[in-house]
Design an enzyme around this catalytic site. Structure first.
Site, PDB file in Angstrom:
ATOM      1  N   GLU A  50      -6.889   4.784   7.884  1.00  0.00           N
ATOM      2  CA  GLU A  50      -6.696   6.211   7.547  1.00  0.00           C
ATOM      3  C   GLU A  50      -7.939   6.775   6.863  1.00  0.00           C
ATOM      4  O   GLU A  50      -8.277   7.949   7.055  1.00  0.00           O
ATOM      5  CB  GLU A  50      -5.434   6.361   6.674  1.00  0.00           C
ATOM      6  CG  GLU A  50      -4.170   6.148   7.501  1.00  0.00           C
ATOM      7  CD  GLU A  50      -3.007   5.523   6.755  1.00  0.00           C
ATOM      8  OE1 GLU A  50      -2.997   5.527   5.508  1.00  0.00           O
ATOM      9  OE2 GLU A  50      -2.085   5.002   7.434  1.00  0.00           O
ATOM     10  N   SER A  62       3.597  -1.989  10.360  1.00  0.00           N
ATOM     11  CA  SER A  62       5.045  -2.085  10.555  1.00  0.00           C
ATOM     12  C   SER A  62       5.605  -3.459  10.195  1.00  0.00           C
ATOM     13  O   SER A  62       6.513  -3.953  10.870  1.00  0.00           O
ATOM     14  CB  SER A  62       5.429  -1.687  11.983  1.00  0.00           C
ATOM     15  OG  SER A  62       5.065  -0.334  12.231  1.00  0.00           O
ATOM     16  N   LYS A  92       0.121   4.234  -0.302  1.00  0.00           N
ATOM     17  CA  LYS A  92      -0.543   5.420   0.274  1.00  0.00           C
ATOM     18  C   LYS A  92      -0.335   6.635  -0.644  1.00  0.00           C
ATOM     19  O   LYS A  92      -0.296   6.471  -1.864  1.00  0.00           O
ATOM     20  CB  LYS A  92      -0.050   5.664   1.701  1.00  0.00           C
ATOM     21  CG  LYS A  92      -0.194   4.390   2.566  1.00  0.00           C
ATOM     22  CD  LYS A  92      -0.031   4.604   4.035  1.00  0.00           C
ATOM     23  CE  LYS A  92      -0.186   3.271   4.776  1.00  0.00           C
ATOM     24  NZ  LYS A  92      -0.131   3.393   6.226  1.00  0.00           N
ATOM     25  N   GLY A 149       2.658   2.453  10.866  1.00  0.00           N
ATOM     26  CA  GLY A 149       3.620   3.542  10.726  1.00  0.00           C
ATOM     27  C   GLY A 149       4.328   3.905  12.022  1.00  0.00           C
ATOM     28  O   GLY A 149       4.980   4.940  12.108  1.00  0.00           O
ATOM     29  N   ASN A 189       0.874  -1.179   0.000  1.00  0.00           N
ATOM     30  CA  ASN A 189       0.000   0.000   0.000  1.00  0.00           C
ATOM     31  C   ASN A 189       0.908   1.225   0.000  1.00  0.00           C
ATOM     32  O   ASN A 189       1.490   1.563   1.022  1.00  0.00           O
ATOM     33  CB  ASN A 189      -0.900  -0.034   1.249  1.00  0.00           C
ATOM     34  CG  ASN A 189      -1.733   1.231   1.371  1.00  0.00           C
ATOM     35  OD1 ASN A 189      -1.784   2.051   0.449  1.00  0.00           O
ATOM     36  ND2 ASN A 189      -2.401   1.375   2.516  1.00  0.00           N
ATOM     37  N   GLU A 236      -5.245  -4.676  10.632  1.00  0.00           N
ATOM     38  CA  GLU A 236      -4.236  -3.637  10.819  1.00  0.00           C
ATOM     39  C   GLU A 236      -4.503  -2.914  12.143  1.00  0.00           C
ATOM     40  O   GLU A 236      -5.302  -1.966  12.175  1.00  0.00           O
ATOM     41  CB  GLU A 236      -4.291  -2.624   9.668  1.00  0.00           C
ATOM     42  CG  GLU A 236      -4.030  -3.233   8.313  1.00  0.00           C
ATOM     43  CD  GLU A 236      -3.420  -2.223   7.340  1.00  0.00           C
ATOM     44  OE1 GLU A 236      -2.411  -2.564   6.710  1.00  0.00           O
ATOM     45  OE2 GLU A 236      -3.934  -1.090   7.242  1.00  0.00           O
ATOM     46  N   HIS A 268      -9.521   1.290   4.921  1.00  0.00           N
ATOM     47  CA  HIS A 268      -8.260   1.442   5.652  1.00  0.00           C
ATOM     48  C   HIS A 268      -8.483   2.385   6.835  1.00  0.00           C
ATOM     49  O   HIS A 268      -9.292   3.313   6.745  1.00  0.00           O
ATOM     50  CB  HIS A 268      -7.183   2.012   4.703  1.00  0.00           C
ATOM     51  CG  HIS A 268      -5.814   1.952   5.295  1.00  0.00           C
ATOM     52  ND1 HIS A 268      -5.364   2.878   6.218  1.00  0.00           N
ATOM     53  CD2 HIS A 268      -4.800   1.066   5.124  1.00  0.00           C
ATOM     54  CE1 HIS A 268      -4.138   2.553   6.579  1.00  0.00           C
ATOM     55  NE2 HIS A 268      -3.761   1.466   5.929  1.00  0.00           N
TER      56      HIS A 268
HETATM   57  P1  13P Z   1       3.149   0.512   7.718  1.00  0.00           P
HETATM   58  O1  13P Z   1       3.665  -0.770   7.127  1.00  0.00           O
HETATM   59  O2  13P Z   1       3.880   1.721   7.249  1.00  0.00           O
HETATM   60  O3  13P Z   1       3.020   0.426   9.209  1.00  0.00           O
HETATM   61  O4  13P Z   1       1.640   0.692   7.150  1.00  0.00           O
HETATM   62  C1  13P Z   1       0.756  -0.347   7.242  1.00  0.00           C
HETATM   63  C2  13P Z   1      -0.458  -0.023   6.474  1.00  0.00           C
HETATM   64  O5  13P Z   1      -1.203   0.883   6.824  1.00  0.00           O
HETATM   65  C3  13P Z   1      -0.696  -0.760   5.240  1.00  0.00           C
HETATM   66  O6  13P Z   1      -1.979  -0.538   4.747  1.00  0.00           O
END
Ligand code: 13P
Length: 254
Positions: A100, A214, A14, A175, A12, A169, A98
């Protein structure tokens, strides 16, 4: 690879990568992993790079995914993109709900549910994201939060549940560099599969449940070797070909 569910590693990206950077990254992954058939590899760039990434990975086994879509097929929805538009660009997958999007764009389980139905209607495989916040985990309600998200987001999809992927997640791991331990993640994945069983019966056994938060080359194998963890949804480590391909290699070793 011993699991009967196909291990899947999705990147992803983003809101990262300009078109030329996206093309470079996709070409690098293709060079190293383009022929890989034991792990399903999915690249999910931003909308603006879908075309160039799709072109870069054509004639390989890599698959294209989007990060979001609208639930309506067309119409007056300024700024939105439909499932058919994504199919037009040869997307196979779409990430939905997601954390976010749930946090910053107020997406509810009902919205995610409508999107998932629209995706499936257009032959796109939805990767439906669920996960609790740290406050919710500390309050002892991680399972009930995830159960509510699953039941709401997948309402009415019992008969086609084998076409849906779920990504667990935990918000506190995204992150942050703080990964769930393999045991904590496995416990939740097992729980998720039991909730899926209540929605789609035996189809729950074929649902790929990915871990996200992560995931890095050095923790991927321990996570993916858990019985109910069928791969990863990778954020930060998917932005660099070397790290992403190492995660795929870790998956191949499980
Ligand atoms: P990270 O791997 O940067 O923690 O992000 C995970 C994520 O949100 C994947 O959709």
């Amino acid at each position: 690879m011993s699991k009967f569910r196909k291990c899947t590693i999705a990147g992803n990206w983003k809101m990262n990568k300009a078109v030329n950077e996206a093309e470079d990254l996709a070409s690098s992954v293709k060079r190293e992993m383009g022929e890989c058939s034991d792990v399903e590899i999915v690249l999910c760039p931003p909308f603006t790079a879908l075309k160039v990434v799709g072109d870069a990975i054509s004639e390989s086994r890599l698959k294209l995914g989007a990060q979001n879509m609208h639930s309506e097929p067309d119409g007056a929805y300024t700024g939105e993109i439909s499932a058919n538009m994504l199919r037009d660009l040869f997307c196979h997958y779409v990430i939905l709900g997601h954390s976010e999007r749930r946090t910053y764009f107020h997406e509810t389980d009902d919205v995610v549910n409508r999107k998932a139905k629209a995706a499936l209607k257009a032959n796109l495989l939805p990767i439906v994201c669920v996960g609790e916040t740290l406050t919710e985990r500390d309050a002892g309600c991680a399972e009930s939060v995830v159960r509510t998200q699953l039941q709401g987001s997948l309402d009415g999809l019992g008969d086609v549940l084998d076409k849906v992927l779920v990504a667990y997640e935990p918000v506190w791991a995204i992150g942050t560099g703080r990964t769930a331990t393999p045991e904590t993640a496995q416990a939740m994945h097992k729980y998720i599969r039991s909730v899926l069983g209540g929605i789609g019966g035996s189809k729950a056994d074929s649902v790929r449940i990915l871990y996200g938060g992560s995931m890095k080359p050095d923790n991927a194998a321990a996570l993916i070797s858990q019985p109910d963890i069928d791969g990863g949804l990778v954020g930060g480590a998917a932005l660099e070909a070397r790290q992403f391909c190492e995660i795929v290699r870790a998956a191949l070793s499980c």
